[in-house]
Design an enzyme around this catalytic site. Structure first.
Site, mmCIF file in Angstrom:
data_model
loop_
_atom_site.group_PDB
_atom_site.id
_atom_site.type_symbol
_atom_site.label_atom_id
_atom_site.label_comp_id
_atom_site.label_asym_id
_atom_site.label_seq_id
_atom_site.Cartn_x
_atom_site.Cartn_y
_atom_site.Cartn_z
ATOM 1 N N ASP A 164 0.927 -1.364 -0.035
ATOM 2 C CA ASP A 164 -0.115 -0.028 -0.017
ATOM 3 C C ASP A 164 0.758 1.289 -0.224
ATOM 4 O O ASP A 164 0.539 2.196 -0.663
ATOM 5 C CB ASP A 164 -0.904 0.092 1.315
ATOM 6 C CG ASP A 164 -1.720 1.357 1.159
ATOM 7 O OD1 ASP A 164 -2.522 1.479 0.253
ATOM 8 O OD2 ASP A 164 -1.575 1.979 2.130
ATOM 9 N N LYS A 190 -3.854 -1.228 5.913
ATOM 10 C CA LYS A 190 -3.213 -0.611 7.116
ATOM 11 C C LYS A 190 -4.046 -0.739 8.148
ATOM 12 O O LYS A 190 -3.413 -1.122 9.289
ATOM 13 C CB LYS A 190 -3.093 0.840 6.703
ATOM 14 C CG LYS A 190 -2.354 1.510 5.541
ATOM 15 C CD LYS A 190 -2.133 2.806 5.619
ATOM 16 C CE LYS A 190 -3.106 3.346 5.132
ATOM 17 N NZ LYS A 190 -3.253 3.769 3.809
#
Length: 440
Positions: A164, A190
């Site tokens: 990410d 996350k």
């Protein structure tokens, strides 16, 4: 990593044609890019194909899993480890307010925050306006601080969802930000990796948000909550207005000052209300209070008692930030020149093209045009009028905080604001509703 070995070109072509990618294909592509085996331009092509052709629920789940599994995953005991995520907006500094409130009330808040994305400012960029504050902590230190102190704020680390971190920077500069599957996978990889047991989402909606309509915001909210439930995490999503800056300030140091003022009980109503509401949901789903009403009351008490402000001071101290800024704002970088932008005529503020306000800040140096750009924390805007306010001709709408040498850029901003950003009405205008909807 999957043992399968695919060819890059056919996968990009497959998605470009709107076909469904399999779990193995997505995992291979994401892992190959994370391992440095694919160049940025091929990842950019895949992101654009995903953006334009969309991804179904299972593809979104595969992408989230692939990004989550690209790095380490933390786990914390107890149900009171709760994080909040905002989809970003102009002047959105609520994290600096709600996290200390929730922490003071007994919630453990693990914040792994991002940098600026597109026209929106980033929490990590803003807090770095405070001299010495370190967001670059390793995961062991992050875990220790959370268990010991209950509140920690770091930037994305190489260990947490590294896929990410790489893709996030690319999306920022390739116009592939506002895609519900890409946003879902980015946020959830996350949040799940950082070990939170519950998440409160603040989904911005309007001219300064990536989700322009309540329908898009609702779809994103449903996607985030569905993903949270798939991982057995408690989740609440508020859809909130982003048709004008949140609070009165835009720009890093100025937003830090406004956050501290809000923790002191002197903040603007919209910023105070939204911070209290989000903190209350965190307190509620953490199980600290049995009802939302009690949690809301508790959040208000944390501000009025000064406990939330002390929690913020403790956070700064813990991460080597200069806590003296709480009592002396001159310790923050602040540009020395000010220029007011005046109302071109009498009437009511009808609308701001809020995204443009973020782009004007970037022109001033308060944001990035490329991922390598440095940010000037000292520049910014202070708004004196909001949607629905009555103004006289020549009355200040906002103040530009800039360096003396930036006068040519300032003149350009003034002209652009009046021409492209501001819409006025001769008849009374209703202020937008701040919290549009709650999803759970």
């Amino acid at each position: 990593m999957t043992n399968e070995n695919f060819q890059v070109y056919p996968l990009i072509d497959k998605k470009k044609r709107g076909e469904r990618l399999t779990n193995k294909e997505i995992k291979w592509f994401i892992q190959s890019y994370t391992d440095g085996k694919l160049p940025d331009y091929q990842m950019s092509a895949m992101l654009m194909a995903m953006f334009i052709k969309g991804m179904d629920v299972s593809e979104t789940a595969y992408l989230t899993d692939a990004m989550l599994e690209s790095g380490k995953q933390l786990k914390f005991p107890g149900k009171n480890v709760i994080d909040k995520h905002s989809t970003g907006g102009i002047g959105d500094k609520a994290s600096f307010i709600l996290a200390p409130i929730a922490s003071a009330a007994g919630v453990k808040v693990p914040m792994i925050a991002g940098r600026g994305l597109g026209h929106t400012g980033g929490t990590v960029d803003k807090v770095e306006a405070i001299k010495g504050f370190s967001t670059a902590l390793d995961l062991d230190t992050f875990s220790q601080k959370l268990n010991k102190e209950g509140l920690v704020l770091i930037g994305q680390t190489p260990e947490i969802a590294p896929a990410d971190r790489l893709i996030y920077a690319l999306r920022d500069v390739t116009a592939t930000i506002d895609s519900i599957p890409l946003i879902t996978a980015s946020i959830m990889s996350k949040k799940l990796a950082e070990g939170a047991n519950g998440i409160v989402f603040d989904i911005k909606c309007g001219t300064g948000a990536f989700m322009r309509t309540p329908k898009d915001a609702r779809n994103l909210g449903k996607s985030l909550i569905a993903t949270s439930k798939r991982f057995k995490k408690k989740a609440v999503a508020l859809i909130t207005d982003m048709n004008q800056p949140l609070g009165n300030t835009v720009g890093h140091s100025h937003e830090i000052i406004e956050s501290i003022e809000t923790l002191k009980g002197n903040g603007p109503k919209d910023l105070t209300d939204i911070s209290i509401a989000l903190a209350a949901h965190m307190i509620h789903i953490a199980g600290v209070e049995k009802t939302f009403e009690k949690a809301h009351k508790k959040a208000l008490e944390m501000v009025s008692s000064g406990k939330a402000l002390e929690e913020f001071r403790k956070l700064l101290k813990s991460q080597d930030g200069d806590e003296r800024v709480i009592d002396d704002y001159s310790l923050l970088p602040l540009a020395s020149a000010e220029t007011q932008v005046l109302a071109p005529k009498a009437g009511f503020i009808k609308m701001f093209q809020n995204e443009q306000i973020g782009l004007l800040l970037i022109e001033l140096g308060g944001g990035r045009k490329t991922k390598a750009d440095l940010i000037d924390h000292s520049v910014g805007f202070t708004f004196h009028k909001k949607i629905g306010d009555k103004v006289k001709k020549g009355e200040p709408i906002f103040t530009i905080h800039h360096h003396p040498h930036q006068q040519p850029i300032v003149e350009k901003i003034k002209a652009q604001f009046v021409k492209e950003v501001l819409t006025m009405s001769s008849t009374k205008v209703k202020a937008p509703k701040l919290i549009i909807e709650k999803l759970s």
